[in-house]
Design an enzyme around this catalytic site. Sequence first.
Site, PDB file in Angstrom:
ATOM      1  N   ARG A   1      -1.192  -4.841   2.644  1.00 20.86           N
ATOM      2  CA  ARG A   1       0.199  -4.589   3.035  1.00 20.86           C
ATOM      3  C   ARG A   1       1.155  -5.702   2.603  1.00 20.86           C
ATOM      4  O   ARG A   1       2.305  -5.444   2.243  1.00 20.86           O
ATOM      5  CB  ARG A   1       0.258  -4.436   4.563  1.00 20.86           C
ATOM      6  CG  ARG A   1       1.643  -4.422   5.190  1.00 20.86           C
ATOM      7  CD  ARG A   1       1.517  -4.372   6.704  1.00 20.86           C
ATOM      8  NE  ARG A   1       2.759  -4.651   7.406  1.00 20.86           N
ATOM      9  CZ  ARG A   1       3.587  -3.726   7.855  1.00 20.86           C
ATOM     10  NH1 ARG A   1       3.318  -2.446   7.671  1.00 20.86           N
ATOM     11  NH2 ARG A   1       4.685  -4.059   8.512  1.00 20.86           N
TER      12      ARG A   1
ATOM     13  N   SER B   1       6.813   3.967   3.872  1.00 18.47           N
ATOM     14  CA  SER B   1       6.021   5.048   4.441  1.00 18.47           C
ATOM     15  C   SER B   1       5.117   4.425   5.513  1.00 18.47           C
ATOM     16  O   SER B   1       4.789   3.237   5.420  1.00 18.47           O
ATOM     17  CB  SER B   1       5.192   5.754   3.362  1.00 18.47           C
ATOM     18  OG  SER B   1       3.995   5.101   3.064  1.00 18.47           O
TER      19      SER B   1
ATOM     20  N   ARG C   1       0.800  -1.220   0.000  1.00 22.26           N
ATOM     21  CA  ARG C   1       0.000   0.000   0.000  1.00 22.26           C
ATOM     22  C   ARG C   1       0.837   1.276   0.000  1.00 22.26           C
ATOM     23  O   ARG C   1       0.303   2.372  -0.152  1.00 22.26           O
ATOM     24  CB  ARG C   1      -0.920   0.000   1.218  1.00 22.26           C
ATOM     25  CG  ARG C   1      -0.197   0.038   2.558  1.00 22.26           C
ATOM     26  CD  ARG C   1      -1.154  -0.241   3.687  1.00 22.26           C
ATOM     27  NE  ARG C   1      -0.496  -0.348   4.985  1.00 22.26           N
ATOM     28  CZ  ARG C   1      -1.085  -0.821   6.062  1.00 22.26           C
ATOM     29  NH1 ARG C   1      -2.344  -1.231   6.002  1.00 22.26           N
ATOM     30  NH2 ARG C   1      -0.442  -0.894   7.205  1.00 22.26           N
TER      31      ARG C   1
ATOM     32  N   GLU D   1      11.414   6.180   6.232  1.00 23.35           N
ATOM     33  CA  GLU D   1       9.957   6.235   6.246  1.00 23.35           C
ATOM     34  C   GLU D   1       9.534   7.630   5.823  1.00 23.35           C
ATOM     35  O   GLU D   1       9.753   8.610   6.541  1.00 23.35           O
ATOM     36  CB  GLU D   1       9.424   5.922   7.644  1.00 23.35           C
ATOM     37  CG  GLU D   1       9.764   4.524   8.160  1.00 23.35           C
ATOM     38  CD  GLU D   1       8.736   3.487   7.745  1.00 23.35           C
ATOM     39  OE1 GLU D   1       7.775   3.850   7.045  1.00 23.35           O
ATOM     40  OE2 GLU D   1       8.905   2.317   8.144  1.00 23.35           O
TER      41      GLU D   1
END
Length: 425
Positions: free
Chosen positions: A242, A312, A187, A385
Amino acid sequence: MSVLWLVLALSCLVLQQVQSNKYEGYKIYELPKAKARSAVLDQALAVLSMNDTHYEVFSSGSQPARIMVHPEEQLNFVQLLDGHSLNYRVLNSNVGRTLRRQFATDRKLRNKFPYRGNGRLGTERFYSHGEINQYIEDLAQEQPRRVFVKTVGRSYERRLMKTVTITNGDGRRNKNVILVDGGFHAREWISPATVVYLIDELVNNLSENADLLLDYDWVILPVVNPDGYEYTQLSEDTRMWRKTRKPSSADCIGTDPNRNFDFHWNEGGASDNPCADTYAGSNAFSEPEAQVVSDLIHSHAARGKMYLTLHSFGPYILYPWGWTSDLPDTVADLHEVAQAGFDAILADTGTFYEIGSSTNKLYVAAGASDDYAFNAGFPISFTMELPPGGTGFDPPASAIDRMVKETFVGIAAMARKVVQKYPLA
């Protein structure tokens, strides 16, 4: 009310797995940063992060916590927060509606900005795995002395996983290597988008980045998890997927590929539940995608100086270890390089990244690729991230240009520090 009661209340309100992937009526709540939260809440968040029935903890650590809550549990959740005088705000009142709108926009953008096979991908929209593969193949045809594409494996669903190696074209062998990958978690679309922008800068903006390619080659795998990435592009119902897409049990699909590496595998921060988002797998390297990354790491470890995996959301620049709160002996070197990225981004855009070890800044994540690469011999190994967008994992297409350019500033600064610290022998 005891800590135990709160943790049990949050984790056991629902005993059965939610079967629907639809997000109509789901809300996302944002809670304060770690310094403003209570120990009770942080213990509860730790439990919720392992529970993907009616709750999903999108972020915690030192950043504000974001939690997506099923409509049936929102009243219970708010009552628990209010009962402990915990501040919060509703960040998104209907995730399903947001995702529907985003998908409608994405469809229009795909029609408006098709990939024309010319070795150029813009920042107007998110691109598919197939388009990204074609893009790097086209770059290699355009720049045969500087760009080299190699098929390094196949995903579970037999998609080709390809790396692109970028050089300055001088033909010198045995240069140092910076290894970059993106798209571990399906995602996190902004990750492959950032990798694509990085590739474009290194290939098509050589004059400004010549120092990054003088004594270094860059080896880049744009999408580690192509099956999951493609699955998230089917509809708004699958957008928040995910994991990988290999069946993990009779009833559940997928493994978290970033908990699947054979270094302190399943020693914390992962789940034994095949239905969970952080499922570590039936064994280390059960996922072919993780095995491909492992092979890349080992094939370049002798000359590799930095491993960078883009995820992220944060914003964080995280270094080992993820399996323990202990720090490596060379933490000063890791922090120095991370600080270069932090300083460059802060000066350019004002975005403030957190720097530190994965465990101490975010959460325990044993079996992750950054620990594995560091242990294999890369002296600098980071998980970066990127900042949140949209509900967190789904920045709108309108944010791509800003986010990828900001991230490149940090990557370039860290790479320059690596070039300085680790000159070609």
